[in-house]
Each structure stands twice: as C-alpha cells, then as structure tokens.
Design a protein around this motif. Structure first.
Motif, PDB file in Angstrom:
ATOM      1  N   PHE A 221     -18.926  53.545  48.953  1.00 43.94           N
ATOM      2  CA  PHE A 221     -19.003  52.874  50.251  1.00 43.94           C
ATOM      3  C   PHE A 221     -17.801  51.959  50.459  1.00 43.94           C
ATOM      4  O   PHE A 221     -17.242  51.884  51.561  1.00 43.94           O
ATOM      5  CB  PHE A 221     -20.303  52.080  50.366  1.00 43.94           C
ATOM      6  CG  PHE A 221     -20.472  51.406  51.700  1.00 43.94           C
ATOM      7  CD1 PHE A 221     -20.715  52.150  52.844  1.00 43.94           C
ATOM      8  CD2 PHE A 221     -20.354  50.028  51.813  1.00 43.94           C
ATOM      9  CE1 PHE A 221     -20.852  51.541  54.079  1.00 43.94           C
ATOM     10  CE2 PHE A 221     -20.486  49.403  53.043  1.00 43.94           C
ATOM     11  CZ  PHE A 221     -20.738  50.160  54.182  1.00 43.94           C
ATOM     12  N   ARG A 222     -17.378  51.260  49.409  1.00 47.34           N
ATOM     13  CA  ARG A 222     -16.215  50.386  49.539  1.00 47.34           C
ATOM     14  C   ARG A 222     -14.962  51.188  49.876  1.00 47.34           C
ATOM     15  O   ARG A 222     -14.160  50.788  50.726  1.00 47.34           O
ATOM     16  CB  ARG A 222     -15.997  49.594  48.248  1.00 47.34           C
ATOM     17  CG  ARG A 222     -14.786  48.658  48.299  1.00 47.34           C
ATOM     18  CD  ARG A 222     -14.752  47.745  47.091  1.00 47.34           C
ATOM     19  NE  ARG A 222     -14.525  48.484  45.863  1.00 47.34           N
ATOM     20  CZ  ARG A 222     -13.327  48.797  45.375  1.00 47.34           C
ATOM     21  NH1 ARG A 222     -12.231  48.455  46.042  1.00 47.34           N
ATOM     22  NH2 ARG A 222     -13.208  49.459  44.236  1.00 47.34           N
TER      23      ARG A 222
ATOM     24  N   GLU B 152     -14.945  52.140  53.464  1.00 49.00           N
ATOM     25  CA  GLU B 152     -14.574  51.015  54.308  1.00 49.00           C
ATOM     26  C   GLU B 152     -13.074  50.740  54.257  1.00 49.00           C
ATOM     27  O   GLU B 152     -12.456  50.377  55.259  1.00 49.00           O
ATOM     28  CB  GLU B 152     -15.355  49.764  53.886  1.00 49.00           C
ATOM     29  CG  GLU B 152     -16.826  49.818  54.237  1.00 49.00           C
ATOM     30  CD  GLU B 152     -17.041  49.892  55.742  1.00 49.00           C
ATOM     31  OE1 GLU B 152     -16.867  48.870  56.413  1.00 49.00           O
ATOM     32  OE2 GLU B 152     -17.343  50.986  56.246  1.00 49.00           O
TER      33      GLU B 152
ATOM     34  N   ASP C  48     -11.365  53.107  56.535  1.00 47.53           N
ATOM     35  CA  ASP C  48     -11.736  53.038  57.951  1.00 47.53           C
ATOM     36  C   ASP C  48     -10.552  52.751  58.875  1.00 47.53           C
ATOM     37  O   ASP C  48     -10.349  53.470  59.862  1.00 47.53           O
ATOM     38  CB  ASP C  48     -12.841  52.003  58.143  1.00 47.53           C
ATOM     39  CG  ASP C  48     -13.299  51.915  59.584  1.00 47.53           C
ATOM     40  OD1 ASP C  48     -13.359  52.968  60.242  1.00 47.53           O
ATOM     41  OD2 ASP C  48     -13.601  50.806  60.057  1.00 47.53           O
TER      42      ASP C  48
ATOM     43  N   ARG D 212     -18.788  53.319  63.816  1.00 47.34           N
ATOM     44  CA  ARG D 212     -18.303  51.974  63.499  1.00 47.34           C
ATOM     45  C   ARG D 212     -19.176  50.917  64.171  1.00 47.34           C
ATOM     46  O   ARG D 212     -19.411  49.839  63.605  1.00 47.34           O
ATOM     47  CB  ARG D 212     -16.855  51.836  63.954  1.00 47.34           C
ATOM     48  CG  ARG D 212     -16.184  50.557  63.486  1.00 47.34           C
ATOM     49  CD  ARG D 212     -14.720  50.487  63.887  1.00 47.34           C
ATOM     50  NE  ARG D 212     -13.923  51.489  63.179  1.00 47.34           N
ATOM     51  CZ  ARG D 212     -13.313  52.506  63.750  1.00 47.34           C
ATOM     52  NH1 ARG D 212     -13.414  52.675  65.063  1.00 47.34           N
ATOM     53  NH2 ARG D 212     -12.609  53.359  63.052  1.00 47.34           N
TER      54      ARG D 212
ATOM     55  N   ARG E 149     -22.800  46.710  57.690  1.00 45.81           N
ATOM     56  CA  ARG E 149     -22.345  46.712  56.298  1.00 45.81           C
ATOM     57  C   ARG E 149     -23.157  45.774  55.413  1.00 45.81           C
ATOM     58  O   ARG E 149     -23.377  46.058  54.248  1.00 45.81           O
ATOM     59  CB  ARG E 149     -20.860  46.336  56.255  1.00 45.81           C
ATOM     60  CG  ARG E 149     -19.985  47.396  56.902  1.00 45.81           C
ATOM     61  CD  ARG E 149     -18.705  46.831  57.496  1.00 45.81           C
ATOM     62  NE  ARG E 149     -17.925  47.880  58.159  1.00 45.81           N
ATOM     63  CZ  ARG E 149     -18.151  48.297  59.391  1.00 45.81           C
ATOM     64  NH1 ARG E 149     -19.127  47.778  60.098  1.00 45.81           N
ATOM     65  NH2 ARG E 149     -17.418  49.250  59.929  1.00 45.81           N
TER      66      ARG E 149
ATOM     67  N   TRP F 175     -24.874  46.639  51.646  1.00 48.87           N
ATOM     68  CA  TRP F 175     -24.688  45.905  50.393  1.00 48.87           C
ATOM     69  C   TRP F 175     -25.993  45.294  49.906  1.00 48.87           C
ATOM     70  O   TRP F 175     -26.244  45.219  48.703  1.00 48.87           O
ATOM     71  CB  TRP F 175     -23.635  44.811  50.569  1.00 48.87           C
ATOM     72  CG  TRP F 175     -22.258  45.335  50.820  1.00 48.87           C
ATOM     73  CD1 TRP F 175     -21.436  45.053  51.862  1.00 48.87           C
ATOM     74  CD2 TRP F 175     -21.527  46.251  49.990  1.00 48.87           C
ATOM     75  NE1 TRP F 175     -20.256  45.731  51.756  1.00 48.87           N
ATOM     76  CE2 TRP F 175     -20.278  46.470  50.604  1.00 48.87           C
ATOM     77  CE3 TRP F 175     -21.809  46.905  48.786  1.00 48.87           C
ATOM     78  CZ2 TRP F 175     -19.312  47.312  50.066  1.00 48.87           C
ATOM     79  CZ3 TRP F 175     -20.844  47.747  48.250  1.00 48.87           C
ATOM     80  CH2 TRP F 175     -19.621  47.942  48.876  1.00 48.87           C
TER      81      TRP F 175
ATOM     82  N   CYS G 159     -17.460  43.137  48.655  1.00 49.62           N
ATOM     83  CA  CYS G 159     -18.839  43.152  49.149  1.00 49.62           C
ATOM     84  C   CYS G 159     -19.423  41.748  49.310  1.00 49.62           C
ATOM     85  O   CYS G 159     -20.619  41.614  49.584  1.00 49.62           O
ATOM     86  CB  CYS G 159     -19.722  43.980  48.211  1.00 49.62           C
ATOM     87  SG  CYS G 159     -19.873  43.301  46.534  1.00 49.62           S
TER      88      CYS G 159
ATOM     89  N   CYS H 136     -19.649  46.796  43.701  1.00 54.10           N
ATOM     90  CA  CYS H 136     -18.722  47.688  44.417  1.00 54.10           C
ATOM     91  C   CYS H 136     -17.511  48.086  43.590  1.00 54.10           C
ATOM     92  O   CYS H 136     -16.677  48.859  44.051  1.00 54.10           O
ATOM     93  CB  CYS H 136     -18.265  47.034  45.716  1.00 54.10           C
ATOM     94  SG  CYS H 136     -17.098  45.670  45.492  1.00 54.10           S
TER      95      CYS H 136
END
Length: 411
Positions: free
Chosen positions: A130-131, A134, A137, A182, A187, A191, A211, A227
C-alpha cells in the motif's frame, strides 16, 4: 482513539473515532482523516476497473486523423516510439513510465492491497504494497494525460477531421476512475486496519512518515513494522538534496521556455512551438479554455514552485517563525499541482504521432520538450526531498525535538 504524528509539522495528536467529516492537524492544518464520500469498497471497485480498462486503453486505437486522402491512427505508445525514433530516448522513457508503466504498477498494488484488507488479511507485505502504491500515485499520470490528450485533440480538430477510437474512450474512463479512486480512498482507515495503534506516547517518540505510526526512539534507522519505511527523526540530507535539485531546475528553466518543444513541418514550411507560443496558438484557434489551463500549469505553477522552494529553504536557514501555517499550505499546494506541469509534454506525446506523413507533413519533438520535462521531474523530486518538519524545527531554534511528554509534543 488513534495516536499519530503529523508528517508536516510532527505534532503528536489523538484522533477521535470519526464517522463523517474530517479532522485537521491543530498545528499546521493538514487533513489527518477525511470520511466525507470515502469508502474502501468504492476505492477497491474503482481500482480494479482502472486496472482492467488500462489494457484496451493502451492497446486499442486512441485517435484517427484524416489529412486529405491519408488516414493515420495511433495508440498510446505511438508517441513514445516517435520520440525514440527522433533520438529523444530519455523523453520516451520518462513519458512511458508516467503514462503506461507506473499506472499499471500503482493500480495493481492498490487493488491487491485493498482486496486483501477487504478479505481480512493482515500479512506483513500489505503495508509495504500500500505504501508503494501511494508513492507511485503522483507519478501515475493518467488524469494529467487525459487533459493533455484533450488539448492535442483540440489542436488537431482545429485543422482537420479527428475521431476518437475505442482506446481513447477507455482512456477517458481510466482517467475519470483514477480521480474517483483518489477521492474515495481514506488512507487513515487503511493504516488503521493494517496495524495496531499506540495507546500512549513512547519516550522520545519518532514518527514513520510512511504511515504516521508512532514508535520509540530505538526504532530510528530501522524499518517501520507496519509499512516497512525506513525510520528517521528527520529526513537525512533533506536541505542539501532539495537545494541541489532546485538549482538544477533553475538552470534548465530558461532552456525549457526559450527553446521550442515541438516543430511542425509541412513541405518546406517550418513552424516551431515553444510553451509560450503554444499558449498563444490555443487562444487564437478558439480553444482559449485549454490555453488558460496550459498558462497556469506550464507557466504559473512551475515558476511559483521555484519561488516557494526558495522561500522554504531561506526560512529554514534564517530560522523564520513567520506564517508557518501559510508555508504548509503552499507546500501542500505545490506538492499536489507539480505533476500537472507534465501537461505540455503529454500534449506533444498525443499530437506528434498523428502528424507523421513523411515529406508531406510531420511533427517533431525538440529540445525544449526534454528540458521542460526535466524541470518538472526535478522540481517534483525537490519538493518530495524537502522535510517540511524542518521549518517548525528551525522556528523553534532547535534541530532535534524535545521528549514527547504530552500530546502537544513533537515527534
């Protein structure tokens, strides 16, 4: 209750359970959590849809143009091959990353991570995945490319007949769903589901900037347990890296604006286009709304970013306490809009392959495109390399924060 440290000012705060609305940092105003219109299930559905639509968007016809008896069709990668053939390999590679490769990576990681969370998984790799999604992104620029494609379409439609293909409509859907993803992804909730939160402030607390997890001082130099980001009290070499990238961007800026980004040949007639006369052309062709967009993203935003970064660095050096909250707003603004300056190179990317008719007419990438793209990438890295917490440290006339004894302390 959730304890976190704001990544912009390092203030440690306790977040109350939130069903709707949003919570802002009491110190710098950064949005810490936003529940309005947010849904992990909605974000997951949009991310999967984007991932599936990226296949036809990249492989099917984007646009077709008719120039007399000759018809030319293009796919998304056509502009990349033109740039490569015209001996601009770095331009081709960077635009390929931003337009094709990184969107695939971003939405693959995001879809897998959100799907695993939806299924109740808590594997260690989920935080890292996930990190990374991001981090990718701002570099996965399908939404920016959509506007660039619209401007390229406008420039062509003013001269000849242009039709949008299946791939083009798929790409429109991809870009719109990217923006919806987005907007619907919260987020903080991700987390929260991926790891436990501290119930008290550890002594000499340090915060993970990936995070926002609060960790004890011994975690410095190690990986975050949630993370897997490297933990530092303040980002090493932040000011040196930002200053070096800012200088490089400043040196390239006159080249980016002074040299043509593209050149149109028709027979023996040569018509170069720089950033400025490209804006003028859009206004004179009746596409003034695209001209306004290019004016801001290609002139106002990039030059304002140079001024803002210079302001931040001099403020830290001079230990200025003036308008810290305003500086944070400006920092977040330039961090968000910096990617939109890629609009002009994307316009050339879409426009160039449509006008490749040999000696009859052809469209070439020029040195201004490479220089302008370099200024955008370097300025984005300069913004990312600057640790905004240093502005608060400098204002407090101390490099290292005091022990975190209460919620008003810093991490």
């Amino acid at each position: 209750m959730t304890l976190i440290a704001c990544r912009d000012c390092a203030a440690i705060q306790r977040l109350k359970p939130l069903k709707r609305g949003r919570l802002e940092c009491v110190r710098c105003g950064r949005v810490l959590e936003n529940r309005t219109g947010r849904s992990l299930d909605g974000a997951l559905a949009c991310a999967i849809a984007v991932l599936l639509l990226l296949i036809p968007a990249n492989t099917m016809t984007l646009m077709s143009v008719n120039l007399g008896p000759v018809t030319s069709s293009t796919v998304l990668a056509s502009g990349l091959s033109v740039a490569w053939a015209q001996r601009w390999p770095l331009v081709s590679i960077v635009l390929a990353l931003e337009a094709i490769i990184l969107p695939f990576l971003r939405f693959s990681l995001l879809s897998v991570a959100l799907a695993a969370i939806r299924l109740g998984r808590h594997d260690k790799w989920l935080g890292r995945a996930f990190r990374y999604s991001e981090l990718l992104d701002p570099w996965a620029m399908t939404d920016v490319l959509l506007i660039g494609g619209g401007i390229g379409y406008g420039r062509l439609a003013a001269e000849t007949s242009v039709s949008i293909g299946v791939g083009g409509w798929c790409f429109v859907c991809v870009a719109l769903l990217t923006m919806i993803t987005r907007g619907t992804l919260e987020r903080r909730e991700v987390w929260r589901r991926l790891g436990s939160q501290p119930i008290s402030v550890p002594p000499w607390a340090v915060a993970c900037t990936g995070c926002d997890l609060l960790l004890p001082a011994k975690a410095v130099g190690r990986r975050c347990p949630r993370c897997a980001a490297r933990i530092y009290r303040r980002r090493p070499g932040s000011l040196t890296m930002c200053a070096a990238l800012l200088i490089a961007t400043t040196v390239l800026t006159p080249i980016a604006y002074g040299y043509p980004m593209s050149e149109f040949w028709m027979g023996n007639h040569r018509e170069p286009h720089s950033v400025v006369n490209g804006i003028i052309l859009l206004f004179t062709s009746g596409f003034w709304y695209f001209g306004i967009i290019i004016f801001f993203v290609s002139l106002v935003f990039p030059l304002s970013k140079l001024v803002a970064l210079t302001w931040f660095l001099t403020s830290i050096h001079g230990r200025s306490r003036w308008q810290l909250r305003l500086k944070m707003k400006v920092y977040r603004f330039i961090d968000e809009v910096g990617r939109w300056s890629t609009l002009d190179p994307f316009t050339v990317l879409v426009f160039a392959p449509m006008i490749q008719f040999g000696q009859l007419a052809h469209f070439d990438f020029m040195g201004g495109a490479a220089a302008f793209l370099a200024t955008v990438v370097l300025s984005m890295f300069a913004t990312l390399s600057l640790d905004p917490r240093l502005m608060w440290d400098a204002a407090a006339k101390e490099r290292a924060p005091a022990p975190a004894a209460a919620l008003k302390a810093s991490a």
